[in-house]
Design an enzyme around this catalytic site. Structure first.
Site, PDB file in Angstrom:
ATOM      1  N   SER A  92       0.803  -1.224   0.000  1.00 26.77           N
ATOM      2  CA  SER A  92       0.000   0.000   0.000  1.00 26.77           C
ATOM      3  C   SER A  92       0.834   1.272   0.000  1.00 26.77           C
ATOM      4  CB  SER A  92      -0.934   0.008   1.210  1.00 26.77           C
ATOM      5  OG  SER A  92      -0.197   0.106   2.401  1.00 26.77           O
ATOM      6  N   THR A 219      -2.916   3.090   2.505  1.00 26.27           N
ATOM      7  CA  THR A 219      -2.219   4.333   2.809  1.00 26.27           C
ATOM      8  C   THR A 219      -1.838   4.241   4.271  1.00 26.27           C
ATOM      9  OG1 THR A 219      -3.627   5.550   1.278  1.00 26.27           O
ATOM     10  CG2 THR A 219      -2.550   6.850   2.964  1.00 26.27           C
ATOM     11  N   THR A 237       1.538   7.053   0.607  1.00 19.66           N
ATOM     12  CA  THR A 237       0.749   6.021  -0.074  1.00 19.66           C
ATOM     13  C   THR A 237       1.285   5.738  -1.469  1.00 19.66           C
ATOM     14  OG1 THR A 237      -1.523   5.422  -0.679  1.00 19.66           O
ATOM     15  CG2 THR A 237      -0.841   7.659  -1.195  1.00 19.66           C
ATOM     16  N   ARG A 247      -2.502  10.049 -11.773  1.00 20.77           N
ATOM     17  CA  ARG A 247      -3.573  10.295 -10.798  1.00 20.77           C
ATOM     18  C   ARG A 247      -2.967  10.740  -9.457  1.00 20.77           C
ATOM     19  NH1 ARG A 247      -4.913   7.789  -5.515  1.00 20.77           N
ATOM     20  NH2 ARG A 247      -7.141   8.015  -5.216  1.00 20.77           N
ATOM     21  N   VAL A 248      -3.556  11.766  -8.865  1.00 17.11           N
ATOM     22  CA  VAL A 248      -3.131  12.244  -7.546  1.00 17.11           C
ATOM     23  C   VAL A 248      -4.283  12.008  -6.574  1.00 17.11           C
ATOM     24  CG1 VAL A 248      -2.438  14.258  -6.204  1.00 17.11           C
ATOM     25  CG2 VAL A 248      -1.610  13.983  -8.543  1.00 17.11           C
ATOM     26  N   GLY A 249      -4.004  11.354  -5.463  1.00 19.21           N
ATOM     27  CA  GLY A 249      -5.039  11.095  -4.464  1.00 19.21           C
ATOM     28  C   GLY A 249      -5.100  12.197  -3.421  1.00 19.21           C
ATOM     29  N   ASP A 250      -5.672  11.863  -2.288  1.00 19.42           N
ATOM     30  CA  ASP A 250      -5.812  12.847  -1.209  1.00 19.42           C
ATOM     31  C   ASP A 250      -4.539  12.979  -0.370  1.00 19.42           C
ATOM     32  OD1 ASP A 250      -6.190  10.243  -0.263  1.00 19.42           O
ATOM     33  OD2 ASP A 250      -7.473  10.879   1.393  1.00 19.42           O
ATOM     34  N   THR A 270      -7.219   7.486   5.294  1.00 20.78           N
ATOM     35  CA  THR A 270      -6.873   6.432   4.349  1.00 20.78           C
ATOM     36  C   THR A 270      -8.164   6.071   3.616  1.00 20.78           C
ATOM     37  OG1 THR A 270      -7.312   4.641   5.917  1.00 20.78           O
ATOM     38  CG2 THR A 270      -5.071   5.498   5.864  1.00 20.78           C
ATOM     39  N   GLY A 273      -9.387   8.329  -1.892  1.00 21.65           N
ATOM     40  CA  GLY A 273      -8.964   9.719  -1.869  1.00 21.65           C
ATOM     41  C   GLY A 273      -9.896  10.652  -2.607  1.00 21.65           C
TER      42      GLY A 273
HETATM   43  N1  GLY Z   1      -6.088   7.651   0.242  1.00 14.62           N
HETATM   44  C1  GLY Z   1      -5.129   7.263  -0.684  1.00 14.62           C
HETATM   45  C2  GLY Z   1      -5.486   7.529  -2.072  1.00 14.62           C
HETATM   46  O1  GLY Z   1      -6.656   7.582  -2.406  1.00 14.62           O
HETATM   47  O2  GLY Z   1      -4.598   7.673  -2.871  1.00 14.62           O
END
Ligand code: GLY
Length: 380
Positions: A92, A219, A237, A247-250, A270, A273
């Site tokens: 992860s 994450t 993460t 792609r960019v997550g949170d 986690t 995102g």
């Molecule tokens: N929370 C991790 C992601 O969505 O990338």
């Protein structure tokens, strides 16, 4: 935080009395230990570290560093998440993280240092396992908060980070299986099928359930407060497995994946995102705590906000989310809390009682959890 006048005076006096002088150093310079850094105007605080469940080894390390080695809270929690980032078995984060749809591991991370009010972040970072440390390097060495993609990697190499292939054999096999399950009419065969021999050197493929392909938004988020009331937060993460490249997550978004305001507390997340980014979850939790909510209440109210902000395609007919999302919060006074959508998730806590897993507060019972369509193999 409200404290009684008696407690206030007592704590202040204790802190003042605890001031010591280092005789080997400049005699005019008082050497103040972490406990004693609490000023006469503040009570001593209770050291606590909280994290997602996969941070159970990390909270123990961070707590030890904070309480025994007088480590800075951000250095301590980054050392805590480095355990998972460098563990090839953890799919992860960092080394061994599940890759994007092209088989490339792309990492996101961010951190905040409460006492100095600084933040750093990296997104879409390739070939450097310890994304959390690169995020901190952005914070420490640049006038920026966030670096992404090729620029983030170039910066990391300039800072002396070592390049390595983050795609482990186990994660590569999972990625191949995902590709093979995408479309029954393509040219990729499912190597789990009994008509196809496993690749050379592979005794058995690491898939427990032939109907499902592992899908993660795994994450690690970690938050800490020390005895001086100094706080920090970090999230790192490899993001959603099989994501679109870029792609960019949170996790690298300050205020979504993590947030720290040293006067109130810190929080992080986690899970999916995309759902969290829309509500700026970590920031919202800290703001709810500022308004007087407990960490548990603040996290649950943020879960409610996420559901209220979720589009219909991601809700079941009963309005329940078709994804997982977890929030963790730590108040400056040491109270901690959590909330997630569905029963059955734990989080990690380390304090004077030791490091342990604690059940998270949940919105819906386990029996109410719908089938999550996005983890199902489309060929099955
Ligand atoms: N929370 C991790 C992601 O969505 O990338």
């Amino acid at each position: 935080m409200s404290i009684s006048r008696r407690k206030f005076i007592g704590a202040g006096a204790a802190a003042a009395a605890a001031l010591t002088f280092d005789k080997t150093a400049d005699a005019a310079t008082p050497r103040i230990s972490v406990v004693e850094r609490a000023t006469a105007a503040e009570p001593a605080f209770r050291p606590v570290v909280v994290a997602s469940a996969n941070g159970i080894r990390g909270v123990a390390r961070a707590y030890d560093m904070i309480t025994r080695q007088n480590a800075d809270t951000l250095d301590a929690i980054i050392a805590g998440v480095n355990i998972q980032e460098l563990d090839p078995e953890d799919q992860s984060v960092g080394l061994g993280g599940l890759p994007n749809e092209e088989g490339v591991v792309q990492l996101d991370a961010s951190c905040m240092h409460g006492p100095t009010k600084r933040a750093g972040s990296v997104a879409v970072l390739e070939d450097i396992a310890t994304a959390s440390l690169v995020a901190k390097a952005v914070m420490d060495h640049t006038d920026h908060v966030m670096l992404a993609g090729a620029g983030a990697k170039k910066f990391a190499l300039e800072m002396g980070f070592k390049e390595q292939n983050l795609l482990t054999e186990k994660s590569r096999q999972d990625w191949l299986r995902w590709k093979a399950c995408l479309n029954p009419n393509d040219n990729w065969l499912d190597s789990r099928s009994d008509s196809v021999a496993p690749p050379p050197g592979t005794a058995s493929l690491p898939f427990d359930d032939p109907l499902h392909v592992k899908f993660t938004t795994g994450t690690i988020n970690m938050n800490a407060v020390n005895a001086a009331g100094e706080m920090s937060s970090v999230t790192t993460t490899s993001g959603r497995s099989w994501k679109l490249p870029g792609r960019v997550g949170d996790s690298p978004i300050i205020g979504a994946g993590q947030y720290c305001d040293n006067s109130v507390g810190s929080a992080g997340s986690t899970g999916r995102g995309e759902a969290n980014i829309k509500v700026c979850g970590a920031f919202l939790i800290v703001e709810f705590m500022r308004q007087g909510m407990s960490p548990d209440q603040a996290c649950m109210k943020t879960i409610d906000r996420v559901i209220a902000m979720t589009e219909r395609r991601l809700l079941d007919p009963n309005g329940r989310p078709l994804f997982d999302l977890e929030f963790f919060a730590l108040a400056r006074d040491g109270r901690f809390g959590s909330a997630c959508a569905y029963e059955g998730v734990q989080f990690s806590v380390a304090d004077a009682s030791g490091a342990r897993l604690v059940p998270m507060k949940f919105k819906f019972a386990r029996s109410e959890r719908p089938q999550m369509p996005e983890i199902r193999c489309r060929r099955a």
